[in-house]
Design an enzyme around this catalytic site. Structure first.
Site, PDB file in Angstrom:
ATOM      1  N   THR A 118       9.164   1.291   5.254  1.00 24.56           N
ATOM      2  CA  THR A 118       8.564   2.079   4.007  1.00 24.56           C
ATOM      3  C   THR A 118       6.837   1.771   4.372  1.00 24.56           C
ATOM      4  O   THR A 118       6.623   0.792   4.846  1.00 24.56           O
ATOM      5  CB  THR A 118       8.771   1.523   2.733  1.00 24.56           C
ATOM      6  OG1 THR A 118       7.941   2.205   1.938  1.00 24.56           O
ATOM      7  CG2 THR A 118       8.484  -0.094   2.723  1.00 24.56           C
ATOM      8  N   LYS A 158       0.820  -1.220   0.005  1.00 29.44           N
ATOM      9  CA  LYS A 158       0.092   0.324  -0.134  1.00 29.44           C
ATOM     10  C   LYS A 158       0.862   1.202   0.039  1.00 29.44           C
ATOM     11  O   LYS A 158       1.843   1.381   0.730  1.00 29.44           O
ATOM     12  CB  LYS A 158      -1.170  -0.042   1.245  1.00 29.44           C
ATOM     13  CG  LYS A 158      -1.718   1.171   1.626  1.00 29.44           C
ATOM     14  CD  LYS A 158      -0.994   2.198   2.190  1.00 29.44           C
ATOM     15  CE  LYS A 158      -1.832   3.649   1.867  1.00 29.44           C
ATOM     16  NZ  LYS A 158      -1.004   4.984   2.648  1.00 29.44           N
ATOM     17  N   ASN A 203      -4.301  16.220  -2.714  1.00 28.65           N
ATOM     18  CA  ASN A 203      -4.121  16.578  -1.324  1.00 28.65           C
ATOM     19  C   ASN A 203      -4.584  18.024  -0.928  1.00 28.65           C
ATOM     20  O   ASN A 203      -4.244  18.303   0.161  1.00 28.65           O
ATOM     21  CB  ASN A 203      -2.357  16.671  -1.159  1.00 28.65           C
ATOM     22  CG  ASN A 203      -2.063  15.309  -1.174  1.00 28.65           C
ATOM     23  OD1 ASN A 203      -2.432  14.335  -0.444  1.00 28.65           O
ATOM     24  ND2 ASN A 203      -1.121  14.646  -2.203  1.00 28.65           N
ATOM     25  N   SER A 206      -9.676  15.367   3.312  1.00 31.10           N
ATOM     26  CA  SER A 206      -9.233  14.033   3.887  1.00 31.10           C
ATOM     27  C   SER A 206     -10.475  13.654   4.906  1.00 31.10           C
ATOM     28  O   SER A 206     -10.860  14.528   5.584  1.00 31.10           O
ATOM     29  CB  SER A 206      -7.959  13.800   4.415  1.00 31.10           C
ATOM     30  OG  SER A 206      -7.783  14.765   5.456  1.00 31.10           O
ATOM     31  N   GLU A 218       1.171   9.343  -5.765  1.00 34.19           N
ATOM     32  CA  GLU A 218      -0.057  10.183  -5.981  1.00 34.19           C
ATOM     33  C   GLU A 218       0.341  11.344  -7.082  1.00 34.19           C
ATOM     34  O   GLU A 218       1.429  11.862  -6.895  1.00 34.19           O
ATOM     35  CB  GLU A 218      -0.227  11.076  -4.625  1.00 34.19           C
ATOM     36  CG  GLU A 218      -0.931  10.033  -3.535  1.00 34.19           C
ATOM     37  CD  GLU A 218      -1.452  10.741  -2.198  1.00 34.19           C
ATOM     38  OE1 GLU A 218      -1.874  10.271  -1.420  1.00 34.19           O
ATOM     39  OE2 GLU A 218      -0.820  11.855  -2.074  1.00 34.19           O
TER      40      GLU A 218
END
Lengths: 445, 445
Positions: free
Chosen positions: B202, B191, B440, B445, B281
């Protein structure tokens, strides 16, 4: 030294105010010349402005600090040499091409200085060159030599505004700040909008004064003045190869009070630094991070920089989204356990002392976030109030800034208390917006 | 270990290929459950998926590395403790909320582990929790406890794909990579799309194998595997608070060749790391920076990271603009004279040895740029060929990715030869695009 932010209701009002600030100190003249040319590397029409700042008499009292990039431009390399010269008589600035790592770049800058010196009756070593613009391209030396007489012919002793307008690249508006010192004054101009996280120097800034301050004192004062001003801002973390701050005294007005002069210098530097951020490429919110309780001022400044350079937090601000988790994320990446970031690297213990506020609202204390729907609403209101203009694409899909003057002086206010020392710093930065991407991707430079 | 990049002509073709990779090694089962809830801090409807990975028998042979953020999430803190436990029996992952610095966050994660353990006949200490999503919010513990039986009931031994789909947040597509090792295999899922510059670990990565490798050997191999893979990528420089890479062996297949196992592990890690970047992204160009001739591998990697994290260069790539001056600018800010960046900080001398290529075209040598209109045209063509999709805003002004599968395997290829040592590294990153800002900033969010 907090900056004096500005607030205008229109472009006309802003330009009128700039004109009032722009009066030249005694002993200086300014002239510019604009011309078209075709760059060798990418042959399409371009325009360049030469801005010439000349002293009536050469002066020994000048100071300059330059970028700490490993690959400084030819004008920076020459400028460092000029610091050893006995006198400075003129500054010659061009925009459009920065003359960095270009073949024969140093010879090109020297050729232009030589011609400027001839026109002004100066040795070339008394001319300080500065360039800003595309990195890697070569200066159009022939065209610059041909344009220099027009710049010299345009010299006038009234206003620095032509140079403030002449040195810009992607800036939305010229930047001029001034301060009185006894019967003398300091006037400064700045160019800078992107590629901007100064490292021991900054973008292009020229500070002129008629107050007589000896060379070595002037240089020490300039080094002190840039730390809390130009070295405490970042638009995009991309330190430039051309950063230059020069301070020149014509010595026409005796200095009655060195302390007052240094305070005025600090104020002009702080003001120009804020102007540069508020006019940063794509900046729609100015972010002010006040850090307290750090081990020392350098650590406080480093933490402030981490926050104003964190892409995800900057995007959240752009969207008026109080995604405060991204503040903790940015701080956390800066201070892994065992790092030199003393105040945070200690982990859980330091976390329990950390306090965060945004827009005056406490969002973190006792080791955890302190969030609720009411706070969320007031954080959204704070972000919206600090917005400089609303983001909207043009019909061609490109995002352009909707204002070309500073419409208010408000910032997104972040307060960080580390409670582990007495180091303090204030850092200014901006959000990360569609306008920044358009400026740097949608147009070919 | 170069990654095996992928190239598909449609979403359907990509999903079909993923299914072929997703077969579970012997000894594992996977089940997921999805449910709606209302976050406490911002009360609007949200959805969460629980992904449960269970071993048929608990195993002593497991390894994990975690983020080096100063503010890791509660699941990371618990995960570090779990490394000391004699056995691991299950991994439980939730998306949407990362459980970082939330009040009582550790107790919330432990409560969920306890319930999962009850359902599987395991002590809670044999369950490794992982969370990803919004930082600062609290886990919806009641709803998670209520959903766990459905995840347990869904356990099946055929495919890891439900978990690969269950752990995502802003990812455009699930990521699965596999490798055969003798009669056993390794399958991994990842992910990660943003908040991504791993630091000694990570994002979320789970690697399952049936090959029997003892615990300490497994842990040493994982530490070695993450350096050239997950630790050599960056989407946005924003290291996450939740990064986790876990590697679990069911021990069902005897290991005939430890070297072959380690090579397969390295390949799966490199492949997943490339998948993560290609799905980053807003990434519209993958940038691959190969650095050679550095003092050591760490310095080579640091320089590669500087370039893939430089906003101005990333924007230029987004615009298919070969503004190669920004490469020099990024390198120059990283290596001010006197810094620890040995190969460049020496200044002019090192500059004369530097060679830069982009798309195989030499752009810098002998201390200066080597540019001309023909090279410019071929650089533009190289950038265009590496574009994953064209940027275009939707009718609502929001930029969304135009593909949700990897349409080709090409990269913007940057080669840097420092000629001052034998250190080499390859770093992957992406461009900075309107799609990143939309992801973003334009959505809350």
């Amino acid at each position: 030294m907090p900056s004096t932010a500005l607030c205008f209701s229109s472009r006309a009002e802003h330009r009128q105010w700039l004109a009032t600030q722009a009066a030249l100190p005694a002993g200086f003249r300014v002239g510019t010349a604009r011309f078209g040319f075709t760059p060798r590397e990418v042959p399409k029409p371009a325009e360049m402005t030469l801005s010439l700042i000349a002293l009536d008499e050469p002066t020994p009292d000048f100071a300059a600090v330059f970028t700490r990039s490993a690959f400084p431009g030819a004008p920076v390399l020459i400028g460092r040499d000029r610091l050893a010269e006995p006198q400075l008589g003129a500054i010659l600035v061009n925009n459009k091409i920065s003359n960095v790592c270009a073949p024969d770049g140093r010879a090109a800058s020297e050729a232009v200085c030589t011609r400027a010196g001839e026109l002004l009756g100066l040795p070339s070593t008394a001319v300080l060159p500065s360039s800003t613009g595309v990195i890697g391209w070569s200066l159009p030396v022939e065209e610059m030599l041909a344009a220099l007489p027009a710049a010299a012919a345009a010299l006038q002793a009234e206003s620095i505004l032509p140079a403030a307008e002449g040195i810009v690249t992607t800036d939305l508006y010229p930047k001029v700040r001034a301060a009185a010192v006894g019967s003398g004054r300091i006037v400064g101009i700045a160019k800078g909008a992107g590629m901007l996280e100064p490292n021991l120097a900054t973008m292009l800034v020229y500070l002129l004064t008629d107050v007589a301050v000896p060379r070595e004192v002037l240089r020490a004062m300039l080094r002190r003045a840039v730390e809390p001003s130009f070295n405490s801002i970042s638009i995009d973390s991309d330190t430039s190869t051309s950063d230059t701050v020069a301070l020149v005294s014509s010595g026409r007005v005796p200095c009655a009070d060195l302390g007052a002069f240094e305070a005025a210098l600090a104020q002009v530097c702080a003001d120009l630094a804020e102007d540069v951020v508020r006019n940063g490429e794509g900046v729609r919110h100015v972010i002010r991070v006040a850090v307290g309780g750090a081990a020392n001022a350098a650590e406080a400044r480093a933490l402030g920089k981490v926050i104003v350079n964190a892409p995800l937090f900057k995007c959240a601000v752009a969207g008026n989204d109080p995604n405060v988790g991204r503040l903790i994320q940015a701080m956390g990446k800066w201070a892994p356990p065992g790092s030199s970031a003393g105040a945070l690297a200690a982990g859980a213990e330091s976390l329990s002392r950390l306090r965060l506020k945004m827009g005056g609202v406490e969002i973190f204390s006792n080791g955890v976030f302190q969030l609720d729907p009411q706070k969320e609403a007031s954080l959204v209101a704070h972000l919206k109030s600090a917005e400089l203009y609303e983001s909207r694409p043009s019909t061609d899909g490109v995002y352009r800034a909707a204002v070309d003057y500073p419409p208010h002086e408000r910032c997104v206010e972040i307060e960080i208390e580390l409670s582990s020392g007495s180091g303090r710093a204030v850092v200014l930065g901006g959000d990360l917006t569609h306008e920044y991407v358009s400026e740097n991707a949608d147009y070919r430079s």
